[in-house]
Design a protein around this motif. Structure first.
Motif, PDB file in Angstrom:
ATOM      1  N   HIS A 388       0.837  -1.206   0.000  1.00  0.00           N
ATOM      2  CA  HIS A 388       0.000   0.000   0.000  1.00  0.00           C
ATOM      3  C   HIS A 388       0.873   1.258   0.000  1.00  0.00           C
ATOM      4  O   HIS A 388       0.576   2.235  -0.699  1.00  0.00           O
ATOM      5  N   GLU A 412      -6.268  -2.851  -2.750  1.00  0.00           N
ATOM      6  CA  GLU A 412      -6.215  -4.140  -2.064  1.00  0.00           C
ATOM      7  C   GLU A 412      -5.786  -5.247  -3.018  1.00  0.00           C
ATOM      8  O   GLU A 412      -5.075  -6.181  -2.629  1.00  0.00           O
ATOM      9  N   ASN A 416      -2.578  -7.597  -2.340  1.00  0.00           N
ATOM     10  CA  ASN A 416      -2.764  -9.046  -2.215  1.00  0.00           C
ATOM     11  C   ASN A 416      -1.995  -9.827  -3.277  1.00  0.00           C
ATOM     12  O   ASN A 416      -1.594 -10.976  -3.050  1.00  0.00           O
ATOM     13  N   TYR A 522     -13.962  -5.489  -2.178  1.00  0.00           N
ATOM     14  CA  TYR A 522     -13.222  -6.663  -1.723  1.00  0.00           C
ATOM     15  C   TYR A 522     -13.384  -7.834  -2.689  1.00  0.00           C
ATOM     16  O   TYR A 522     -12.455  -8.628  -2.858  1.00  0.00           O
TER      17      TYR A 522
END
Length: 656
Positions: A388, A412, A416, A522
């Protein structure tokens, strides 16, 4: 006559909780198309918003790293000022008709400022929704439940000061299904009812704001953030592709849970009870790995012992993460990062330990807050949070409004994708933390199973939560709890361990619901992480199965990540994907995720070949756990029948 009739119908039907608002939609938009004034306003906003962001984040950081009442008051004051600033900004921005501004960059920025905001509400209602969300978050944070005490009756004393962290620990570690059911029920019963009426009012206000902004409801406004009218269909197609893999996983896990708990707790061929999956929300099944891993002799993939043996410190773990990024040609952490980050739990004061990455909006100050422990989980988390920070660093020169991921899932998703390379047997072997042969078949199937319990199991939950919220905004709150469980049964194959009614509000058990945090990001991030990972692996010259790819020391993979991160939100996300894939596609896809898990899917199909049902069958007993008794013989909800009956009576009265 007809105007009066419609007005009465709207009022009467509204009392029954059915949205029949027939008022015309106003799109609050000004008439000015003066580009010079628009650019001047945006320059001023960029400076003021950056300063406001710095103030608010500084206050939040100070409270998070020293949780005193004084610092909490200061944080709340700054957050309140931010809300007022946002309201004032909207009033200034809405003077312009962004659809007719000639400069595309200015048009994009003005659109972002005048949509997806509640500032269009009156001052009174704007303050009301702001305080409603704050109250709901406070209730969520302070709710306490009672511990499981077998043999103690309800009127006898038991320990009743369990917070969310305690509850999550019990759900993760206990294998007593009665304790798990009690803990699950305690949290859902205590958290939902106090929030239900507040959330219903919040939903009403959110819809009012959305309609003033030109949308049919708040759900449509949330989808507008993705700047694509076909986006929902695209996501639905990806979920359809993932379903066969998910059903194979659920079928295998169900068989293992029956071996553990018996068929009185888990019905053969049926859905899974939500309380025995190792997680309060049944969204992550990794805590039942000890029950379901295929090859127990090859179960030890945790390198914590090696981290301790080599004498790692928090600083060394952070330096190791930085070296991962610089090995790909990405930026080192700036001096301010090392000076101001909190990487260990301090002594003598209460801190908020959830790991997080911080951008102080001044192009200089970037930090991580983490109470680092010496284990593999924390090592992986550090890489995630530092990813990030890399994103922040690469788009830091963009205007304030463009300092974000290309769409809400990109930040995200990229972080990930880095984790897929770090939590990777090959990578852990390369950095000297894993000493077993990484080509072992059983070990790799175990690894993929562990990843599937985290990623594949999460997919339906990540997808359905926003579907529930969209339905609620569109259709009303009459069946909000039954609709929640209907979606969970349909998409996830999960049922509650206890009977639920209209008095419950079980969606509120997930903080993102009462805290007003969008959740589609998400699911998008889940797909993007594999998509980004595959493209980076191709650039790195990866051969062999995708799950064995390691991006460490690949400058080519680093360049792929740079290109994604440096544009921030200044480009449409489809342009970013098209550039990332060298023109192959501009769509979010599930294909890379399916490729990653393909060896496991082959294994699962072989394991489930004798099963009568792959997936789950739904009996009326399953739906009886949560369906409210509001249906007449015709199957039409009686609340709506009553609503229709009243409308007919009013119509007859006016005709006469």
């Amino acid at each position: 006559m007809w105007v009066s009739l419609v007005a009465k119908i709207v009022i009467i039907v509204g009392m029954n909780g059915v949205i029949c608002d027939l008022e015309s939609v106003n799109w609050l938009r000004g008439t000015s198309t003066d580009l010079t004034k628009a650019l001047q306003f945006l320059r001023e906003y960029d400076t003021e918003a950056s300063e406001m962001c710095f103030r608010v984040n500084t206050a939040q950081w100070q409270y998070s790293t020293n949780m005193t009442d004084l610092l909490k008051r200061k944080m709340v004051e700054e957050q309140t000022l931010r809300a007022k600033f946002d309201k004032l900004t909207w009033k200034r921005a809405v003077v312009f008709d962004w659809t007719r501004i000639s400069d595309p960059v200015a048009r994009r920025q003005l659109k972002m400022l005048t949509t997806n905001t509640r500032a269009s509400l009156s001052d009174e209602k704007y303050n009301e929704i702001y305080h409603l969300i704050s109250e709901m978050k406070d209730i969520y944070a302070t709710t306490r439940t009672c511990a499981y005490a077998p043999g103690i009756h309800d009127n006898e004393v038991t320990y009743c000061d369990l917070g969310l962290e305690d509850i999550q620990t019990i759900m993760a570690k206990s294998k007593d299904h009665k304790e798990l059911a009690h803990t699950w029920r305690e949290w859902h019963d205590k958290i939902g009812p106090p929030l239900k009426n507040k959330y219903m009012r919040y939903a009403d206000l959110a819809n009012q704001a959305a309609r003033l902004n030109g949308f049919l409801d708040a759900g449509e406004e949330m989808r507008f953030m993705y700047e694509d009218p076909d986006f929902e269909n695209e996501l639905a197609q990806t979920f359809h592709k993932l379903q066969p893999l998910y059903k194979e996983l659920l079928t295998y896990v169900r068989r293992k849970l029956i071996e553990q708990y018996g068929d009185r707790v888990v019905r053969p061929e049926g859905p899974l009870p939500a309380h025995i999956l190792g997680n309060l929300w049944a969204q992550d099944w990794t805590n039942i790995a000890d029950i379901v891993l295929p090859y127990p002799k090859f179960a030890d993939m945790d390198v914590t012992v090696e981290i301790l043996r080599q004498g790692f410190t928090p600083l060394r773990m952070f330096q190791m993460a930085e070296e991962f990024f610089t090995s790909m040609g990405l930026k080192p952490m700036p001096p301010e990062f090392w000076r101001h980050s909190m990487i260990e739990r301090p002594n003598g004061r209460k801190v908020q330990c959830t790991a997080s990455a911080w951008d102080f909006c001044n192009n200089i100050d970037f930090r991580i807050k983490q109470c680092t422990e010496m284990n593999m989980k924390n090592l992986i988390m550090i890489h995630h949070e530092m990813a990030h920070i890399e994103y922040y660093l690469y788009y830091s020169d963009e205007p304030y409004l463009f300092r974000d991921g290309a769409n809400p899932g990109f930040h995200e998703g990229v972080a990930n994708a880095i984790v897929l390379s770090v939590f990777n047997l090959k990578h852990l072997w390369r950095v000297g933390l894993f000493n077993t042969n990484t080509d072992n078949y059983e070990l790799n199937i175990n690894f993929l199973m562990l990843m599937a319990l985290k990623k594949v199991a999460y997919a339906p939950f990540a997808y359905l939560l926003e579907q529930w919220r969209y339905d609620l905004f569109e259709s009303g709150v009459t069946r909000m709890n039954a609709d929640w469980w209907d979606l969970r049964l349909r998409y996830q194959g999960v049922v509650p361990p206890a009977t639920r009614s209209d008095a419950h509000f079980d969606a509120a058990a997930k903080r993102h619901v009462p805290a007003d945090v969008p959740y589609a990001r998400y699911y998008v991030a889940l797909l993007l992480e594999f998509q980004v990972f595959k493209v980076a692996c191709q650039a790195a010259g990866q051969t062999g199965p995708l799950h064995g790819c390691d991006l460490y020391r690949s400058r080519e993979a680093g360049r792929v990540l740079m290109d994604i991160m440096r544009s921030g939100k200044s480009k449409h996300w489809r342009q970013v994907i098209r550039s990332m894939t060298r023109g192959e596609t501009d769509r979010i896809s599930a294909d890379a995720m399916l490729e990653y898990f393909d060896p496991l899917l082959v294994w699962l199909r072989n394991q489930n070949r004798d099963e009568k049902v792959v997936g789950w069958t739904t009996f009326k007993e399953d739906k009886a756990l949560f369906q409210p008794l509001i249906y007449g013989g015709s199957g039409v909800p009686t609340a709506k029948l009553a609503c229709i009956f009243v409308v007919v009576l009013v119509f007859i009265q006016f005709v006469q």
